[in-house]
Design an enzyme around this catalytic site. Sequence first.
Site, PDB file in Angstrom:
ATOM      1  N   ASP A 139      -2.092  10.276   3.925  1.00  0.00           N
ATOM      2  CA  ASP A 139      -3.949   9.653   3.841  1.00  0.00           C
ATOM      3  C   ASP A 139      -4.249  10.908   4.662  1.00  0.00           C
ATOM      4  OD1 ASP A 139      -6.086   8.459   3.662  1.00  0.00           O
ATOM      5  OD2 ASP A 139      -5.751   6.853   5.529  1.00  0.00           O
ATOM      6  N   GLU A 185      -9.458   3.749   1.150  1.00  0.00           N
ATOM      7  CA  GLU A 185      -9.022   4.433  -0.231  1.00  0.00           C
ATOM      8  C   GLU A 185      -8.108   3.187   0.102  1.00  0.00           C
ATOM      9  OE1 GLU A 185      -7.698   5.880   3.092  1.00  0.00           O
ATOM     10  OE2 GLU A 185      -5.705   5.415   2.993  1.00  0.00           O
ATOM     11  N   ASP A 220       1.390   5.981   5.560  1.00  0.00           N
ATOM     12  CA  ASP A 220       0.289   4.864   4.577  1.00  0.00           C
ATOM     13  C   ASP A 220       0.847   4.111   3.488  1.00  0.00           C
ATOM     14  OD1 ASP A 220      -1.755   3.786   5.577  1.00  0.00           O
ATOM     15  OD2 ASP A 220      -2.959   5.856   4.278  1.00  0.00           O
ATOM     16  N   LYS A 254       0.552  -1.153   0.100  1.00  0.00           N
ATOM     17  CA  LYS A 254      -0.269  -0.114   0.168  1.00  0.00           C
ATOM     18  C   LYS A 254       0.861   1.367  -0.222  1.00  0.00           C
ATOM     19  CE  LYS A 254      -3.212   2.729   2.486  1.00  0.00           C
ATOM     20  NZ  LYS A 254      -4.851   2.415   3.713  1.00  0.00           N
ATOM     21  N   ARG A 269      -7.777  -0.140   0.186  1.00  0.00           N
ATOM     22  CA  ARG A 269      -8.127  -1.157  -0.435  1.00  0.00           C
ATOM     23  C   ARG A 269      -8.513  -0.973  -2.085  1.00  0.00           C
ATOM     24  NH1 ARG A 269     -13.042  -1.529   3.660  1.00  0.00           N
ATOM     25  NH2 ARG A 269     -11.232  -0.563   4.950  1.00  0.00           N
ATOM     26  N   LYS A 292      -9.792  13.125   7.716  1.00  0.00           N
ATOM     27  CA  LYS A 292      -9.640  12.608   9.066  1.00  0.00           C
ATOM     28  C   LYS A 292      -9.571  14.002  10.417  1.00  0.00           C
ATOM     29  CE  LYS A 292      -6.696   9.212   7.647  1.00  0.00           C
ATOM     30  NZ  LYS A 292      -7.431   7.761   8.524  1.00  0.00           N
ATOM     31  N   ASP A 325     -12.422   7.862   2.825  1.00  0.00           N
ATOM     32  CA  ASP A 325     -10.704   7.196   4.436  1.00  0.00           C
ATOM     33  C   ASP A 325     -11.054   5.395   3.770  1.00  0.00           C
ATOM     34  OD1 ASP A 325      -9.045   7.805   5.316  1.00  0.00           O
ATOM     35  OD2 ASP A 325     -10.261   8.198   7.143  1.00  0.00           O
TER      36      ASP A 325
HETATM   37  N1  BES Z   1      -4.718   4.341   6.379  1.00  0.00           N
HETATM   38  C1  BES Z   1      -5.366   4.013   7.446  1.00  0.00           C
HETATM   39  C2  BES Z   1      -5.291   3.082   8.009  1.00  0.00           C
HETATM   40  C3  BES Z   1      -5.205   3.690   9.693  1.00  0.00           C
HETATM   41  C4  BES Z   1      -5.364   4.466  10.671  1.00  0.00           C
HETATM   42  C5  BES Z   1      -3.083   2.992   9.557  1.00  0.00           C
HETATM   43  C6  BES Z   1      -4.683   4.480  12.040  1.00  0.00           C
HETATM   44  C7  BES Z   1      -1.807   3.621  10.789  1.00  0.00           C
HETATM   45  C8  BES Z   1      -3.442   4.017  11.619  1.00  0.00           C
HETATM   46  C9  BES Z   1      -6.614   3.738   5.800  1.00  0.00           C
HETATM   47  O1  BES Z   1      -6.763   4.221   4.831  1.00  0.00           O
HETATM   48  C10 BES Z   1      -8.580   4.457   6.736  1.00  0.00           C
HETATM   49  O2  BES Z   1      -8.538   5.450   7.135  1.00  0.00           O
HETATM   50  N2  BES Z   1      -8.941   2.913   7.321  1.00  0.00           N
HETATM   51  C11 BES Z   1     -10.147   3.705   7.801  1.00  0.00           C
HETATM   52  C12 BES Z   1     -11.410   3.262   7.831  1.00  0.00           C
HETATM   53  C13 BES Z   1     -12.467   3.176   7.189  1.00  0.00           C
HETATM   54  C14 BES Z   1     -12.954   4.133   6.941  1.00  0.00           C
HETATM   55  C15 BES Z   1     -13.655   1.746   6.977  1.00  0.00           C
HETATM   56  C16 BES Z   1     -10.378   3.579   9.608  1.00  0.00           C
HETATM   57  O3  BES Z   1      -9.238   2.476   9.449  1.00  0.00           O
HETATM   58  O4  BES Z   1     -10.413   3.938  10.456  1.00  0.00           O
HETATM   59 ZN    ZN Z   2      -4.739   5.115   4.623  1.00  0.00          ZN
HETATM   60 MN    MN Z   3      -7.483   6.019   4.808  1.00  0.00          MN
END
Ligand code: BES
Ligand code: ZN
Ligand code: MN
Length: 502
Positions: free
Chosen positions: A275, A354, A293, A270, A356, A282, A352
């Site tokens: 992000d 993104e 990220d 990834k 996947r 966020k 968010d």
């Molecule tokens: N990059 C984040 C995941 C992440 C969160 C990595 C905290 C490291 C620390 C990912 O893109 C994300 O934002 N995921 C969301 C998914 C949700 C919107 C379904 C999450 O985990 O809140």
């Molecule tokens: Zn992310």
């Molecule tokens: Mn995200």
Amino acid sequence: MKFTFCTLERPEQILTEKADALVIPLSEGGVREDVLLPLLDGLLGGSVRQAIEDEQFTGKVTQSLTLHTLGKLGATRLSLLGIGSKPSGVLLADVRTWTARAVRGAFVKAKRLVLCLGGVPADQAAAVGQAVVEGALLSTYQFDKYLSGERKRRTAIEEVVVFLPSGVSTEAAAIGGERGRIVSGGVMLARDLVNEQPTEMCPRRLAAVATQMAEQLGMGCSVLGVKECEELGMGMLLGVGRGSLEEPRFIHLTYRPKAPPRRKVALVGKSVTFDSGGLSIKTTEGMLWMKMDMGGGAAVLGAIQAIAQLGCPDEVHVLLAAAENMPSGNAYKLGDVLRSMSGKTVEINNTDAEGRLTLGDALTYAVEKLGVDEIIDLATLTGSSMVALGNHTGALFSNSDSLATRILDASQVGGDDMWRMPLRDRLFDSLKSDIADMKNSGDRYGGSISAALFLREFVGDKSWAHIDMAGPVHAEKDFGHVTKGASGFGVATLVELLSPRQ
Ligand code: BES
Ligand code: ZN
Ligand code: MN
């Protein structure tokens, strides 16, 4: 840093060895049985036994004891390092940790550190050599590019001397040490890429790093821009990248072995270089660390750098679908329907989620364009994986028990903590969409599982593993060979998996 391996033929040898620090790891039993302690104690007028008693040093993992030798010994300082009574069963990982602790514990000006490793079996010489080098180099890593003056404090240690039991091959240890240097180089590259500020480490820059590495190590490299991604139909990658001034890049590195390849493997990382969450933006708190990220992409780049140097019987393809996730007048929106390279359509209900999306198109590329036999992806994919497993453990998902086992075994040697998670089909229900083949974001509960199920839609019947490394991508404090900041998680595991040790 220089590494010297020798054998201890007579215990007395250690008394005259010149060093700033002489470090002896001791297990709980070792405090009573070690042959060196009485010798050292004798020379130091009983002060070793006295200190052991006063400090109640019993060899517990949390303990260490340091004495000044006031010129009575070749070494200026003597350190006893408690290593507990339960070895992990993987000597390489244990020795890496001991070395890291020894190096960290040495005083600021220490230049020559002598490490005394009794009880190393002869067939573990190379592993121990590798472990010592990794432990010393990785625990003294510092990202000091933006530090000035005093705070740019590289370690003073110039040489680590390792004493092995008589009969253990020092040549084998030195060869293992070379491997350790190469693995550490890969881990430190990954750390550097993740620690760099996000405005610098954009998709263009990641592509430049890959291109340069390919040139230096004789690998194939192609970088696709927006137009080429459009031609391939990578609607998910392009959707995520649309809101940013920095255009996405699709980066493809190829390592080919000299002999006909045993099989073809894809490593997918990834690579969201920042992000922000996009329009589902966020909070400041949630966005603070989001330069990391692209940690999955950094890990596969670090791994292939080491693999290309060490050699590997497989053809290895490294894929980074790099994009920056930003809100803007041009950003992808909630309710948009993206068409993936696979043809599947995805309704966006959270910009968010993104990672996947970018990964999905990379997985399709691996399956359809490259026809690989096996795919491993690493991704800082979900906060939910941290809720499940905490900060230090990667969540492993796989549709193949044998691949999962191989990865878990390699991770024990690599020192990357992982735990296997289930791919529960029922959780896919929350990804069902009324207007498209699926949605990109599902139920909050089991969020790392539904994210993995989303990815599974793009791997067909290939043997595949996904490692959610949102937690361990960076560390809040020094621990073992890991330094505060980017950890380089995953690199050592991938190298152990793909480049065989002698
Ligand atoms: N990059 C984040 C995941 C992440 C969160 C990595 C905290 C490291 C620390 C990912 O893109 C994300 O934002 N995921 C969301 C998914 C949700 C919107 C379904 C999450 O985990 O809140
Ligand atoms: Zn992310
Ligand atoms: Mn995200």
